[in-house]
Motif scaffolding. Structure first.
Motif, PDB file in Angstrom:
ATOM      1  N   TYR A  23      40.848   2.563  36.326  1.00 14.97           N
ATOM      2  CA  TYR A  23      42.091   2.473  35.560  1.00 14.97           C
ATOM      3  C   TYR A  23      43.123   3.353  36.254  1.00 14.97           C
ATOM      4  O   TYR A  23      42.926   4.565  36.406  1.00 14.97           O
ATOM      5  N   GLY A  24      44.226   2.742  36.688  1.00 17.25           N
ATOM      6  CA  GLY A  24      45.234   3.519  37.389  1.00 17.25           C
ATOM      7  C   GLY A  24      46.339   2.638  37.912  1.00 17.25           C
ATOM      8  O   GLY A  24      46.562   1.536  37.406  1.00 17.25           O
ATOM      9  N   MET A  25      47.029   3.116  38.924  1.00 13.24           N
ATOM     10  CA  MET A  25      48.074   2.338  39.574  1.00 13.24           C
ATOM     11  C   MET A  25      48.095   2.698  41.054  1.00 13.24           C
ATOM     12  O   MET A  25      47.942   3.879  41.413  1.00 13.24           O
ATOM     13  N   PRO A  26      48.255   1.701  41.936  1.00 12.66           N
ATOM     14  CA  PRO A  26      48.176   1.944  43.378  1.00 12.66           C
ATOM     15  C   PRO A  26      49.164   2.983  43.881  1.00 12.66           C
ATOM     16  O   PRO A  26      48.880   3.699  44.839  1.00 12.66           O
ATOM     17  N   LEU A  27      50.341   3.086  43.252  1.00 16.70           N
ATOM     18  CA  LEU A  27      51.338   4.035  43.710  1.00 16.70           C
ATOM     19  C   LEU A  27      50.923   5.480  43.442  1.00 16.70           C
ATOM     20  O   LEU A  27      51.427   6.403  44.063  1.00 16.70           O
ATOM     21  N   SER A  28      49.983   5.667  42.535  1.00 10.85           N
ATOM     22  CA  SER A  28      49.504   7.009  42.210  1.00 10.85           C
ATOM     23  C   SER A  28      48.659   7.549  43.351  1.00 10.85           C
ATOM     24  O   SER A  28      47.696   6.911  43.792  1.00 10.85           O
ATOM     25  N   SER A  29      48.985   8.751  43.834  1.00 14.24           N
ATOM     26  CA  SER A  29      48.218   9.342  44.924  1.00 14.24           C
ATOM     27  C   SER A  29      46.770   9.583  44.516  1.00 14.24           C
ATOM     28  O   SER A  29      45.843   9.424  45.326  1.00 14.24           O
ATOM     29  N   CYS A  30      46.550   9.958  43.262  1.00 11.36           N
ATOM     30  CA  CYS A  30      45.184  10.218  42.794  1.00 11.36           C
ATOM     31  C   CYS A  30      44.379   8.924  42.693  1.00 11.36           C
ATOM     32  O   CYS A  30      43.189   8.895  43.016  1.00 11.36           O
ATOM     33  N   THR A  31      45.034   7.850  42.237  1.00 17.12           N
ATOM     34  CA  THR A  31      44.359   6.551  42.210  1.00 17.12           C
ATOM     35  C   THR A  31      44.032   6.102  43.626  1.00 17.12           C
ATOM     36  O   THR A  31      42.926   5.612  43.906  1.00 17.12           O
ATOM     37  N   ALA A  32      44.987   6.290  44.531  1.00 14.54           N
ATOM     38  CA  ALA A  32      44.769   5.905  45.932  1.00 14.54           C
ATOM     39  C   ALA A  32      43.597   6.671  46.533  1.00 14.54           C
ATOM     40  O   ALA A  32      42.835   6.127  47.340  1.00 14.54           O
ATOM     41  N   ARG A  33      43.442   7.928  46.139  1.00 16.98           N
ATOM     42  CA  ARG A  33      42.320   8.739  46.634  1.00 16.98           C
ATOM     43  C   ARG A  33      40.988   8.081  46.265  1.00 16.98           C
ATOM     44  O   ARG A  33      40.060   8.017  47.074  1.00 16.98           O
ATOM     45  N   VAL A  34      40.896   7.607  45.033  1.00 11.42           N
ATOM     46  CA  VAL A  34      39.664   6.986  44.554  1.00 11.42           C
ATOM     47  C   VAL A  34      39.450   5.619  45.210  1.00 11.42           C
ATOM     48  O   VAL A  34      38.342   5.306  45.662  1.00 11.42           O
ATOM     49  N   LEU A  35      40.504   4.818  45.269  1.00 10.83           N
ATOM     50  CA  LEU A  35      40.365   3.478  45.848  1.00 10.83           C
ATOM     51  C   LEU A  35      39.982   3.557  47.323  1.00 10.83           C
ATOM     52  O   LEU A  35      39.142   2.788  47.802  1.00 10.83           O
ATOM     53  N   THR A  36      40.584   4.489  48.041  1.00 12.77           N
ATOM     54  CA  THR A  36      40.254   4.672  49.460  1.00 12.77           C
ATOM     55  C   THR A  36      38.782   5.015  49.627  1.00 12.77           C
ATOM     56  O   THR A  36      38.097   4.499  50.528  1.00 12.77           O
ATOM     57  N   CYS A  37      38.280   5.876  48.754  1.00  9.19           N
ATOM     58  CA  CYS A  37      36.872   6.270  48.821  1.00  9.19           C
ATOM     59  C   CYS A  37      35.963   5.072  48.547  1.00  9.19           C
ATOM     60  O   CYS A  37      34.974   4.854  49.259  1.00  9.19           O
ATOM     61  N   LEU A  38      36.283   4.289  47.537  1.00 10.57           N
ATOM     62  CA  LEU A  38      35.477   3.109  47.207  1.00 10.57           C
ATOM     63  C   LEU A  38      35.452   2.119  48.361  1.00 10.57           C
ATOM     64  O   LEU A  38      34.401   1.547  48.692  1.00 10.57           O
ATOM     65  N   ILE A  39      36.591   1.930  48.997  1.00 14.02           N
ATOM     66  CA  ILE A  39      36.678   0.995  50.121  1.00 14.02           C
ATOM     67  C   ILE A  39      35.870   1.509  51.309  1.00 14.02           C
ATOM     68  O   ILE A  39      35.140   0.752  51.963  1.00 14.02           O
ATOM     69  N   GLU A  40      35.989   2.824  51.603  1.00 16.08           N
ATOM     70  CA  GLU A  40      35.205   3.411  52.696  1.00 16.08           C
ATOM     71  C   GLU A  40      33.712   3.230  52.468  1.00 16.08           C
ATOM     72  O   GLU A  40      32.943   3.033  53.413  1.00 16.08           O
ATOM     73  N   LYS A  41      33.288   3.290  51.206  1.00 18.06           N
ATOM     74  CA  LYS A  41      31.874   3.163  50.884  1.00 18.06           C
ATOM     75  C   LYS A  41      31.445   1.710  50.699  1.00 18.06           C
ATOM     76  O   LYS A  41      30.262   1.437  50.472  1.00 18.06           O
ATOM     77  N   GLY A  42      32.387   0.791  50.779  1.00 17.17           N
ATOM     78  CA  GLY A  42      32.046  -0.619  50.632  1.00 17.17           C
ATOM     79  C   GLY A  42      31.630  -0.981  49.222  1.00 17.17           C
ATOM     80  O   GLY A  42      30.779  -1.856  49.017  1.00 17.17           O
ATOM     81  N   VAL A  43      32.226  -0.318  48.231  1.00 23.24           N
ATOM     82  CA  VAL A  43      31.884  -0.564  46.828  1.00 23.24           C
ATOM     83  C   VAL A  43      32.877  -1.548  46.220  1.00 23.24           C
ATOM     84  O   VAL A  43      34.099  -1.333  46.294  1.00 23.24           O
ATOM     85  N   GLU A  44      32.366  -2.607  45.625  1.00 17.92           N
ATOM     86  CA  GLU A  44      33.232  -3.568  44.954  1.00 17.92           C
ATOM     87  C   GLU A  44      33.741  -2.952  43.660  1.00 17.92           C
ATOM     88  O   GLU A  44      33.001  -2.330  42.908  1.00 17.92           O
ATOM     89  N   TYR A  45      35.016  -3.109  43.406  1.00 16.98           N
ATOM     90  CA  TYR A  45      35.605  -2.503  42.213  1.00 16.98           C
ATOM     91  C   TYR A  45      36.681  -3.420  41.627  1.00 16.98           C
ATOM     92  O   TYR A  45      37.174  -4.335  42.290  1.00 16.98           O
ATOM     93  N   GLU A  46      37.030  -3.132  40.398  1.00 16.39           N
ATOM     94  CA  GLU A  46      38.122  -3.831  39.726  1.00 16.39           C
ATOM     95  C   GLU A  46      39.177  -2.800  39.348  1.00 16.39           C
ATOM     96  O   GLU A  46      38.884  -1.818  38.671  1.00 16.39           O
ATOM     97  N   LEU A  47      40.402  -3.022  39.788  1.00 17.80           N
ATOM     98  CA  LEU A  47      41.504  -2.134  39.426  1.00 17.80           C
ATOM     99  C   LEU A  47      42.165  -2.660  38.164  1.00 17.80           C
ATOM    100  O   LEU A  47      42.609  -3.812  38.104  1.00 17.80           O
ATOM    101  N   ILE A  48      42.200  -1.826  37.158  1.00 22.47           N
ATOM    102  CA  ILE A  48      42.828  -2.178  35.887  1.00 22.47           C
ATOM    103  C   ILE A  48      44.117  -1.364  35.779  1.00 22.47           C
ATOM    104  O   ILE A  48      44.074  -0.163  35.492  1.00 22.47           O
ATOM    105  N   PRO A  49      45.260  -2.011  36.049  1.00 21.56           N
ATOM    106  CA  PRO A  49      46.524  -1.268  36.090  1.00 21.56           C
ATOM    107  C   PRO A  49      46.880  -0.639  34.745  1.00 21.56           C
ATOM    108  O   PRO A  49      46.672  -1.237  33.687  1.00 21.56           O
TER     109      PRO A  49
END
Length: 203
Positions: A7-33
């Motif tokens: 739960y977050g928004m891409p423009l948020s630096s903290c959300t981006a921190r989490v999404l970047t980590c998930l992508i680096e780890k190859g984890v499938e996720y759903e972003l709920i804006p």
């Protein structure tokens, strides 16, 4: 559907921190804006997940986490056998260094840079005026408002660097140049650099 929800928004630096980590780890996720402009992060349903009303929030099955750095560490640990090894599990000493530098980012780098970004970028996006006094009041030295070993330990090599063609790395950055001129003009280093010059001349 992905079991990991953010739960977050891409423009948020903290959300981006989490999404970047998930992508680096190859984890499938759903972003709920979450629309902060209309206060979706302050609604009771969201506060039940994050009592401080901040983003992001991660849900992984029956586990709910908040605080982006804690989420990133959890993801890096849980999915350590896939994607990039972000915690360097194979070597406890290297892993310890990773943890040290994550603390440096959190405690030393994030506070001043987040303040500057808010004043110089975010405020403008919302029609607010930059408070120049806040910008000017950022820490004068590396570890606060007082000269310390954090500054002093940078002096010797920087002194020699300034004698080379790479001096522009410092001189082209006004704030870095001002910091260097400040710390390199201290009497303690003025005396030691004089001795260094003598040694060089003798050789």
């Amino acid at each position: 559907m992905a079991t990991v929800k953010v739960y977050g928004m891409p423009l948020s630096s903290c959300t981006a921190r989490v999404l970047t980590c998930l992508i680096e780890k190859g984890v499938e996720y759903e972003l709920i804006p979450r629309n902060l402009a209309v206060g979706e992060h302050k609604q009771p349903t969201f506060l039940a997940k994050q009592p401080f009303g901040q983003i992001p929030v991660l849900e992984d099955g029956d586990l709910t986490l908040f605080e982006s750095r804690a989420i990133a560490k959890y993801v890096a640990y849980k999915y350590k056998d896939q994607g990039t090894d972000l915690l360097r599990h194979e070597n406890v000493k290297v892993s310890a260094l990773v943890l040290v530098w994550t603390e440096v980012e959190s405690q030393q780098y994030n506070p001043p840079i987040s303040t500057l970004v808010y004043e110089l970028l975010i405020k403008g996006m919302y029609g607010m005026t930059t408070d120049q006094a806040v910008v000017d009041a950022q820490k004068k030295y590396l570890a606060g408002n007082s000269y310390s070993l954090a500054d002093q330990n940078h002096i010797p090599y920087t002194y020699f660097l300034m004698k080379t063609s790479a001096a522009s790395l410092i001189n082209s950055r006004p704030h870095v140049k001002a910091w260097w001129e400040d710390i390199s003009s201290r009497p303690s280093f003025t005396e030691s650099s004089y001795k260094c010059k003598q040694t060089i001349n003798e050789n």
